[in-house]
Design a protein around this motif. Structure first.
Motif, PDB file in Angstrom:
ATOM      1  N   TRP A   1       0.707  -1.159  -0.166  1.00 41.89           N
ATOM      2  CA  TRP A   1       0.093   0.023  -0.052  1.00 41.89           C
ATOM      3  C   TRP A   1       0.825   1.089   0.041  1.00 41.89           C
ATOM      4  CZ3 TRP A   1      -0.993   3.429   4.325  1.00 41.89           C
ATOM      5  CH2 TRP A   1      -2.079   4.300   4.052  1.00 41.89           C
TER       6      TRP A   1
ATOM      7  N   SER B   1       0.536   5.339  -0.061  1.00 41.46           N
ATOM      8  CA  SER B   1      -0.234   6.628  -0.200  1.00 41.46           C
ATOM      9  C   SER B   1       0.363   8.052  -0.022  1.00 41.46           C
ATOM     10  CB  SER B   1      -1.130   6.611   1.131  1.00 41.46           C
ATOM     11  OG  SER B   1      -1.762   7.896   1.530  1.00 41.46           O
TER      12      SER B   1
ATOM     13  N   SER C   1       3.368   4.204   3.670  1.00 41.22           N
ATOM     14  CA  SER C   1       3.404   2.898   2.957  1.00 41.22           C
ATOM     15  C   SER C   1       3.475   1.793   3.594  1.00 41.22           C
ATOM     16  CB  SER C   1       4.291   2.975   1.649  1.00 41.22           C
ATOM     17  OG  SER C   1       5.614   2.788   2.444  1.00 41.22           O
TER      18      SER C   1
ATOM     19  N   PRO D   1      -5.657  -0.301   3.067  1.00 44.23           N
ATOM     20  CA  PRO D   1      -5.556  -2.092   3.084  1.00 44.23           C
ATOM     21  C   PRO D   1      -6.850  -2.843   3.854  1.00 44.23           C
ATOM     22  CG  PRO D   1      -3.371  -1.043   4.014  1.00 44.23           C
ATOM     23  CD  PRO D   1      -4.356   0.254   3.742  1.00 44.23           C
TER      24      PRO D   1
ATOM     25  N   MET E   1      -1.541  -1.146  -4.138  1.00 46.42           N
ATOM     26  CA  MET E   1      -2.728  -0.505  -4.068  1.00 46.42           C
ATOM     27  C   MET E   1      -2.265   0.976  -3.818  1.00 46.42           C
ATOM     28  SD  MET E   1      -5.285  -1.312  -1.101  1.00 46.42           S
ATOM     29  CE  MET E   1      -7.079  -0.548  -0.932  1.00 46.42           C
ATOM     30  N   TYR E   2      -2.991   1.941  -4.488  1.00 52.68           N
ATOM     31  CA  TYR E   2      -2.249   3.486  -4.452  1.00 52.68           C
ATOM     32  C   TYR E   2      -3.317   4.497  -4.045  1.00 52.68           C
ATOM     33  CZ  TYR E   2      -0.822   7.806  -5.928  1.00 52.68           C
ATOM     34  OH  TYR E   2      -0.287   9.233  -6.209  1.00 52.68           O
ATOM     35  N   GLU E   3      -3.170   4.971  -2.894  1.00 51.99           N
ATOM     36  CA  GLU E   3      -4.232   6.098  -2.441  1.00 51.99           C
ATOM     37  C   GLU E   3      -3.511   7.237  -2.968  1.00 51.99           C
ATOM     38  OE1 GLU E   3      -4.246   7.254   1.806  1.00 51.99           O
ATOM     39  OE2 GLU E   3      -6.635   7.388   1.416  1.00 51.99           O
TER      40      GLU E   3
END
Ligand code: PRX
Length: 630
Positions: free
Chosen positions: A73, A75, A81, A119, A305-307
């Motif tokens: 993850w 962000s 991260s 996440p 997974m990218y915020e």
């Protein structure tokens, strides 16, 4: 094998073809029948078999890749991260599953997930799959009314949510919208599990809201076994816009979906266990379900997974992330690339993207200049692919894992396995000749992984998707298309009133209903108008109840602002029209049908077409002058 025989076999011998693909996943029990077509147009795949999506995404990899990162993850919103190995993901998902169990969730219950890209959102999806509970993820950009409609339709026992998201560095509160949505909903959830990120203070509703961190501590190192479910047990509901104001709950199965994803990961995305996939979508959309969460994990990959947005801290962030995590497969949208096209290309060239094999783009038409530009910058194949929330995985694309077919600019490619794509004449329903425009349809059966039905409404499923050509058993995609002699299909836009703004699918009816709720509005038409970056923009033509409110520019501006705010508050910023224009009359036929295509043509500077049926020619003049005044 060559593509032609591979595809032909999938159509001529679907049972043999899919039984073979089914070996890509783990089964608890094998099937008695590969395809049950006894109740057409419904299709049940792998009847009698049992499996579990979470087992296939996590548990089965533990023996060989427990220490490999499963979920990474990143962000740029909160500048953090985290990385979870398969073993750690296994532990977190079991804890989330135990927390859900403590709230009473059992197999078949619905759990609504209204969360930012963190996440815990993926944990919640996988935990539902583990328990045989049916998740319904609602995109975080949707507001209270959109959420309330979905709560009422899915009737979740539990909602998993969070205090806030963040967009472009600005905190976006979720909890007040959730509270309002639950207040509006007739079917209220028993419990709300709150993942507190510490971004925004929130008030707990006594007896209903529970804090995830405290619950997680309470369950400790929980061990929650996977519940073996029938292959056709629903794994999730995902709402999507159609031609009515009421979104449709696309219901997906378990076994067929797992098989289709595994096959697509191998044959289309060429993602291999141990490699990394970075999909820039959101878990609220189908691309996020299939290719952030389930697809890459089922195939033993690391998923990123990218915020964050494509532009912060700089327009190179996608490529920095791809470099940092040595991504082999990337998946994004044409809009994201068009946004990046405006910036210095050094942002890309300076990154080491040697691990990258391909960039996949989907969700909206990929125009040739954008496709050519990005392919040149990356020096890698850019692969367009066409599909829908309903299908869950690509209908058209290039089967790079099967045969290296040449790409054709402007076309997403050829039919993927199991899709018997036919382009039919709009009125006669006859197949059109290559080069002629028609409706893109798929002959029965839809392959595994596609929607089973509309949640709770079989009649709506049949009536919506299988009734365009009553004499033929075909599923309508509601897209126009044209096929060439080699089988490459080009998509020419929707046949219905669905519009596509920055890859987000919106129903014009939904936006119209929201605008109509403003007390000053008598009538409204929402049209999708071509936009250079976003593909389309929503433009609203409004007839006010009181024409004096729009006689001067200040009055128009104020009312337009109020209307935009109404949509934003009810549906969310994604649905907010880009422009609100005023007229005293809308162009309609004598039978009262709104001439949407003529309005759209005027907006795009094209000829409005045959106007012999127009009730009052003055109406189009008004559209014209509203446009030129704006
Ligand atoms: O009109 C087509 C367009 O997006 C619609 C489906 O949107 P959604 O349900 O959000 O699913 C997106 C899954 C990728 C389609 O009916 N569309 C999607 N991909 C393409 C496309 N139009 C042209 N080219 C594409 N590659």
């Amino acid at each position: 094998m060559d593509y032609a025989s591979y595809h032909r076999r999938s159509i001529e011998q679907p049972e043999a073809f899919w039984a073979e693909q089914a070996a890509l996943i783990d089964w608890h029990r094998s099937w008695d029948q590969v395809l049950d077509g006894s109740r057409k147009p419904f299709a049940r795949w792998f009847v009698g078999a049992q499996t579990n999506l979470c087992h296939n995404a996590i548990d089965r990899h533990l023996a060989t890749r427990a220490e490999q990162p499963a979920l990474v993850w990143e962000s740029t919103e909160v500048e953090r991260s985290r990385s979870y190995s398969y073993a750690e993901l296994h532990a977190e998902v079991q804890r989330m599953a135990a927390v859900l169990q403590r709230q009473g969730v059992v197999q078949g219950d619905r759990v609504l997930i209204y969360m930012p890209m963190i996440p815990e959102a993926a944990f919640a999806m996988l935990a539902c799959a583990r328990l045989g509970a049916i998740h319904s993820v609602v995109f975080g950009g949707f507001a209270a009314l959109s959420l309330a409609t979905r709560i009422d339709d899915a009737r979740p026992k539990v909602i998993v949510s969070s205090d806030a998201g963040s967009r472009g560095g600005r905190v976006v509160p979720y909890k007040p919208l959730l509270d309002e949505a639950i207040a509006r909903a007739a079917n209220k959830p028993a419990k709300v599990v709150m993942v507190d990120r510490g971004l925004q203070a929130w008030d707990a509703v006594a007896g209903r809201d529970v804090d995830y961190a405290a619950e997680r501590d309470a369950v400790g190192a929980a061990q929650v076994p996977c519940v073996w479910v029938d292959a056709d047990h629903p794994s999730y509901i995902l709402y999507t816009s159609g031609t009515t104001g009421r979104p449709k709950g696309v219901q997906r199965d378990t076994g067929g979906y797992a098989v289709a994803l595994a096959a697509s990961m191998r044959d289309i995305f060429c993602g291999q266990a141990g490699q990394t996939m970075f999909t820039t979508s959101d878990i609220g959309w189908v691309v996020g379900h299939s290719y952030i969460v389930y697809g890459p994990l089922i195939s033993g990959m690391t998923t990123v997974m990218y915020e964050g947005t494509p532009l912060r801290p700089d327009p190179g962030i996608f490529w920095s992330l791809a470099e940092r995590h040595r991504a082999s497969v990337m998946f994004s949208s044409p809009t994201a690339v068009r946004v990046l096209k405006k910036y210095d290309t050094a942002y890309m060239r300076e990154r080491d993207l040697s691990s990258l094999q391909r960039l996949f783009l989907a969700g909206e038409p990929l125009d040739e200049p954008t496709a050519t530009w990005i392919a040149e910058q990356l020096g890698r194949p850019v692969v367009d692919n066409y599909w829908q929330t309903e299908t869950g995985w690509p209908i058209l694309g290039l089967p790079s894992g099967v045969e290296a077919l040449p790409p054709k600019l402007g076309s997403p490619g050829v039919a993927m396995p199991g899709y018997d794509v036919r382009i039919l004449h709009e009125t006669s329903g006859e197949p059109v000749a290559p080069g002629e425009k028609g409706v893109v349809t798929i002959a029965w059966p839809l392959p595994p992984g596609c929607m089973q039905t509309v949640w709770g409404d079989d009649a709506r499923y049949v009536g919506t998707y299988w009734s365009t050509f009553p004499d033929r058993q075909v599923y309508s995609t509601f897209d126009w298309g044209v096929v060439d002699a080699r089988g490459y299909v080009t998509i020419l836009g929707r046949t219905d009133d669905v519009i596509n703004v920055a890859g987000h699918r919106l129903g014009t009816r939904e936006i119209e209903e929201s605008i109509s709720s403003h007390a000053a509005v008598a009538e409204v038409a929402v049209i999708g108008v071509a936009d250079e970056v976003k593909g389309q923009n929503a433009v609203a033509f409004v007839v006010p109840r009181d024409a004096t409110r729009i006689t001067d520019a200040a009055g128009r501006e104020q009312l337009a602002g109020e209307i935009m705010q109404t949509v934003q508050t009810q549906l969310g910023a994604v649905a907010r029209p880009a422009r609100v224009l005023f007229v005293t009359l809308l162009p309609k036929t004598r039978s009262g049908k709104l001439l949407r295509r003529s309005i759209q043509a005027l907006c795009e500077g094209r000829d409005p077409g045959d106007l012999t049926t127009l009730e009052d020619p003055g109406a189009l003049e008004q559209v014209r002058s509203a446009l030129s005044a704006s």
